[in-house]
Design a protein around this motif. Structure first.
Motif, PDB file in Angstrom:
ATOM      1  N   VAL A 143       0.855  -1.190   0.000  1.00  0.00           N
ATOM      2  CA  VAL A 143       0.000   0.000   0.000  1.00  0.00           C
ATOM      3  C   VAL A 143       0.888   1.237   0.000  1.00  0.00           C
ATOM      4  N   TYR A 144       0.617   2.143  -0.912  1.00  0.00           N
ATOM      5  CA  TYR A 144       1.376   3.395  -0.961  1.00  0.00           C
ATOM      6  C   TYR A 144       0.490   4.500  -1.526  1.00  0.00           C
ATOM      7  N   ILE A 145       0.932   5.732  -1.359  1.00  0.00           N
ATOM      8  CA  ILE A 145       0.245   6.895  -1.910  1.00  0.00           C
ATOM      9  C   ILE A 145       0.925   7.250  -3.224  1.00  0.00           C
ATOM     10  N   ARG A 146       0.164   7.265  -4.305  1.00  0.00           N
ATOM     11  CA  ARG A 146       0.780   7.560  -5.595  1.00  0.00           C
ATOM     12  C   ARG A 146       1.334   8.983  -5.615  1.00  0.00           C
ATOM     13  N   ASP A 147       0.500   9.922  -5.189  1.00  0.00           N
ATOM     14  CA  ASP A 147       0.935  11.319  -5.198  1.00  0.00           C
ATOM     15  C   ASP A 147       0.126  12.087  -4.175  1.00  0.00           C
ATOM     16  N   LEU A 148       0.687  13.170  -3.702  1.00  0.00           N
ATOM     17  CA  LEU A 148      -0.013  14.073  -2.791  1.00  0.00           C
ATOM     18  C   LEU A 148      -0.470  15.308  -3.568  1.00  0.00           C
ATOM     19  N   SER A 149      -1.599  15.855  -3.172  1.00  0.00           N
ATOM     20  CA  SER A 149      -2.118  17.036  -3.848  1.00  0.00           C
ATOM     21  C   SER A 149      -1.223  18.246  -3.578  1.00  0.00           C
ATOM     22  N   GLU A 150      -1.486  19.297  -4.290  1.00  0.00           N
ATOM     23  CA  GLU A 150      -0.661  20.503  -4.201  1.00  0.00           C
ATOM     24  C   GLU A 150      -0.587  21.058  -2.783  1.00  0.00           C
ATOM     25  N   ARG A 182      -0.755  19.415   0.079  1.00  0.00           N
ATOM     26  CA  ARG A 182      -0.338  18.443   1.088  1.00  0.00           C
ATOM     27  C   ARG A 182       1.152  18.178   0.936  1.00  0.00           C
ATOM     28  N   GLY A 183       1.900  18.462   2.001  1.00  0.00           N
ATOM     29  CA  GLY A 183       3.338  18.220   1.965  1.00  0.00           C
ATOM     30  C   GLY A 183       3.728  16.893   2.579  1.00  0.00           C
ATOM     31  N   TYR A 184       2.770  16.238   3.217  1.00  0.00           N
ATOM     32  CA  TYR A 184       3.013  14.981   3.931  1.00  0.00           C
ATOM     33  C   TYR A 184       1.661  14.302   4.144  1.00  0.00           C
ATOM     34  N   ALA A 185       1.691  13.106   4.692  1.00  0.00           N
ATOM     35  CA  ALA A 185       0.476  12.412   5.124  1.00  0.00           C
ATOM     36  C   ALA A 185       0.732  11.830   6.511  1.00  0.00           C
ATOM     37  N   VAL A 186      -0.316  11.705   7.302  1.00  0.00           N
ATOM     38  CA  VAL A 186      -0.220  11.070   8.618  1.00  0.00           C
ATOM     39  C   VAL A 186      -0.815   9.669   8.499  1.00  0.00           C
ATOM     40  N   TYR A 187       0.020   8.679   8.678  1.00  0.00           N
ATOM     41  CA  TYR A 187      -0.399   7.293   8.488  1.00  0.00           C
ATOM     42  C   TYR A 187      -1.317   6.820   9.617  1.00  0.00           C
ATOM     43  N   ALA A 188      -2.486   6.308   9.239  1.00  0.00           N
ATOM     44  CA  ALA A 188      -3.447   5.793  10.218  1.00  0.00           C
ATOM     45  C   ALA A 188      -4.266   4.674   9.588  1.00  0.00           C
ATOM     46  N   GLY A 189      -4.940   3.897  10.436  1.00  0.00           N
ATOM     47  CA  GLY A 189      -5.790   2.815   9.969  1.00  0.00           C
ATOM     48  C   GLY A 189      -5.201   1.428  10.137  1.00  0.00           C
ATOM     49  N   LEU A 190      -4.009   1.327  10.687  1.00  0.00           N
ATOM     50  CA  LEU A 190      -3.343   0.032  10.783  1.00  0.00           C
ATOM     51  C   LEU A 190      -4.101  -0.942  11.682  1.00  0.00           C
ATOM     52  N   ALA A 191      -4.444  -0.531  12.890  1.00  0.00           N
ATOM     53  CA  ALA A 191      -5.096  -1.462  13.821  1.00  0.00           C
ATOM     54  C   ALA A 191      -6.418  -1.990  13.269  1.00  0.00           C
ATOM     55  N   PRO A 192      -7.294  -1.145  12.698  1.00  0.00           N
ATOM     56  CA  PRO A 192      -8.509  -1.700  12.078  1.00  0.00           C
ATOM     57  C   PRO A 192      -8.205  -2.647  10.924  1.00  0.00           C
ATOM     58  N   ALA A 193      -7.167  -2.345  10.155  1.00  0.00           N
ATOM     59  CA  ALA A 193      -6.817  -3.218   9.025  1.00  0.00           C
ATOM     60  C   ALA A 193      -6.349  -4.592   9.516  1.00  0.00           C
ATOM     61  N   ILE A 194      -5.552  -4.612  10.573  1.00  0.00           N
ATOM     62  CA  ILE A 194      -5.102  -5.893  11.126  1.00  0.00           C
ATOM     63  C   ILE A 194      -6.286  -6.684  11.668  1.00  0.00           C
ATOM     64  N   GLU A 195      -7.218  -5.989  12.313  1.00  0.00           N
ATOM     65  CA  GLU A 195      -8.396  -6.669  12.842  1.00  0.00           C
ATOM     66  C   GLU A 195      -9.193  -7.328  11.714  1.00  0.00           C
ATOM     67  N   LEU A 196      -9.299  -6.613  10.607  1.00  0.00           N
ATOM     68  CA  LEU A 196      -9.993  -7.154   9.437  1.00  0.00           C
ATOM     69  C   LEU A 196      -9.291  -8.410   8.915  1.00  0.00           C
ATOM     70  N   VAL A 197      -7.979  -8.322   8.775  1.00  0.00           N
ATOM     71  CA  VAL A 197      -7.208  -9.449   8.242  1.00  0.00           C
ATOM     72  C   VAL A 197      -7.332 -10.671   9.159  1.00  0.00           C
ATOM     73  N   LYS A 198      -7.234 -10.454  10.453  1.00  0.00           N
ATOM     74  CA  LYS A 198      -7.319 -11.552  11.409  1.00  0.00           C
ATOM     75  C   LYS A 198      -8.648 -12.293  11.324  1.00  0.00           C
ATOM     76  N   ASN A 199      -9.695 -11.570  10.965  1.00  0.00           N
ATOM     77  CA  ASN A 199     -11.041 -12.141  10.977  1.00  0.00           C
ATOM     78  C   ASN A 199     -11.557 -12.494   9.588  1.00  0.00           C
ATOM     79  N   LEU A 200     -10.668 -12.611   8.634  1.00  0.00           N
ATOM     80  CA  LEU A 200     -11.080 -12.978   7.278  1.00  0.00           C
ATOM     81  C   LEU A 200     -11.676 -14.392   7.274  1.00  0.00           C
ATOM     82  N   ARG A 201     -12.967 -14.485   7.027  1.00  0.00           N
ATOM     83  CA  ARG A 201     -13.678 -15.765   6.936  1.00  0.00           C
ATOM     84  C   ARG A 201     -14.870 -15.587   5.993  1.00  0.00           C
ATOM     85  N   PHE A 202     -15.153 -16.587   5.196  1.00  0.00           N
ATOM     86  CA  PHE A 202     -16.358 -16.591   4.369  1.00  0.00           C
ATOM     87  C   PHE A 202     -17.385 -17.522   5.012  1.00  0.00           C
ATOM     88  N   LYS A 203     -18.538 -16.974   5.409  1.00  0.00           N
ATOM     89  CA  LYS A 203     -19.589 -17.740   6.072  1.00  0.00           C
ATOM     90  C   LYS A 203     -20.442 -18.473   5.048  1.00  0.00           C
TER      91      LYS A 203
END
Length: 449
Positions: free
Chosen positions: A39-46, A48-69
């Protein structure tokens, strides 16, 4: 699957159809070897000089619970697209692999890997849309929040966005991401309960209208609560402030004190100055002033530059939708398969091969990231670290409070040239000589075919 912190289940069918159509062919053709998606950012808008990385913990929770019912498998079968062998594969699917990531709250930039998933090709492919959704949205909002914190470094900032964001679930993620990005709290009680984020609330104009008498409404509120914040602009702001002063004087006799007033409309610069004058003349110098109403970093910067004596801001719509830049151009791309680096050569969408190693340096007031091939010996601390392993579990994943502290440390160290809210410089990116050579080699092999 169920996200930690959410009060409803999210189906593993929260994927795009093509992820499953591709996965079926992978399974049929025996393409089940380890793959690395990044996962990466292709480009930042005019602006935005940086980005603050967030969303990791929810993403890990999703991955851990991957199941098809069973009901999900039945739906896929009804589409008459998927074969029995693939439906059997999905019925037994779970994540087996590793996740590498920046630490949440880290100041990131375009091009660099912010998260990488190493898993069997079909599994890693299926995770694309859901993982990208969580990382993209929270990073977008955390970045927006950080810009507001940047123009108001010593003010109380509260997320008021639940009613206007694009969905109930988005409200939770806005509260989480804005807290990481520098906000002090949220009005969202569910986020407060699940994440331990401080919650704030005042009153609405409907409360005043229900009483029909502003002074009476203020009195009854003050009788009920200790933390007293009064909304003063329902009818006439000047009169509302004067009524708040009147009630403040009365409750002082009972040992209670007016904590703040809130103004939600009108010429906020003019009315804030008027409010401060009235409060000070009345001996209420400790009473704070909170502003709300379509605010963002641009309007807050203008207010403060022009001397608005505001102490706190409630920011909703323009935070929760990142109104000026409502999207982040992220991607989730295959960079390695069965130990071999792979890349795209598409115009303006080229990718970089291999699982990466990542370093960051600041020289002469400018910051840059150095990207290399995993395993290279480089100076400095590795920033893309293993954070989840299906055999070992989570490895040093930050709580929301720890992510916030990481952001605060990172933001303080970030040179000011990247924090400007209009046309800032962008954090630089460099590649190691080895990675550059590998890119040339892989391209030569592609062109030979």
């Amino acid at each position: 699957m169920k996200f930690k912190g959410m009060n409803r289940s999210f189906s593993s069918l929260s994927v795009d159809l093509y992820e499953l159509t591709m996965a079926q062919v992978y399974v049929k053709e025996g393409l089940r070897g380890n793959a690395v998606f990044e996962v990466y950012i292709r480009d930042l808008s005019e602006d935005r000089g940086y980005a603050v990385y967030a969303g990791l913990a929810p993403a890990i929770e999703l991955v851990k619970n991957l199941r098809f019912k069973q009901d999900e498998i039945a739906y896929l079968e009804s589409l008459k697209i998927f074969k029995p062998y693939f439906l059997d594969y999905l019925s037994n699917l779970k994540f087996e692999g590793k996740i590498y990531s920046l630490k949440e709250g880290t100041i990131a930039t375009h091009t660099i890997p912010i998260l990488a998933i190493e898993a069997p090709l079909p599994v890693a492919q299926i995770l694309e849309s859901s993982v990208l959704n969580l990382i993209t949205f929270e990073t977008l909002i955390a970045t927006k929040a950080s810009r507001i914190r940047g123009v108001a470094p010593d003010k109380l900032l509260v997320d008021f966005g639940l009613r206007r964001v694009h969905g109930i679930e988005a409200g939770y993620h806005v509260a989480r991401a804005s807290f990481i990005g520098g906000f002090d709290g949220t009005s969202n009680l569910f986020a407060g309960k699940e994440l331990g984020i401080p919650v704030y609330g005042t009153m609405a104009h409907s409360y005043i209208l229900a009483f029909g008498d502003e002074v009476q409404a203020f009195k009854k509120y003050a009788e009920e609560y200790e933390n007293i914040v009064l909304l003063v602009d329902t009818f006439d702001t000047k009169k509302g402030i004067e009524n708040a002063v009147k009630v403040a004087k009365e409750i002082e006799k009972t040992g209670k004190f007016l904590r703040a007033i809130r103004i939600d409309s009108g010429n906020l610069l003019k009315e804030t100055k008027m409010a401060r004058s009235i409060l000070d003349r009345s001996g209420l110098k400790d009473v704070k002033i909170m502003l709300s109403g379509s605010l963002d970093e641009y309007s807050i910067q203008m207010l403060l530059k022009n001397g608005a004596p505001a102490d706190a801001f409630g920011i909703g719509t323009k935070l929760g939708t990142s109104a000026d830049i409502p999207y982040l151009d992220t991607a989730y791309k295959l960079v390695e398969f069965m130990g071999k680096g792979v890349l795209k050569t598409s115009e303006k969408k080229e990718t970089l091969p291999y699982l990466k190693t990542l370093r960051r340096f600041t020289e002469k007031g400018k910051t840059y990231y150095l990207i290399g091939k995993r395993g290279e010996e480089l100076e400095g601390e590795e920033m893309l670290k293993e954070v989840y392993n299906s055999e070992k579990g989570e490895i040093g994943v930050s709580s929301v409070e720890e992510a916030k502290k990481n952001f605060e440390k990172e933001f303080e160290a970030l040179p000011e040239i990247y924090k400007k809210i209009r046309k800032p410089e962008k954090i630089g990116v460099r590649l190691t000589p080895l990675l550059k050579d590998e890119i040339k080699r892989i391209k030569r092999e592609i062109w030979k075919k």
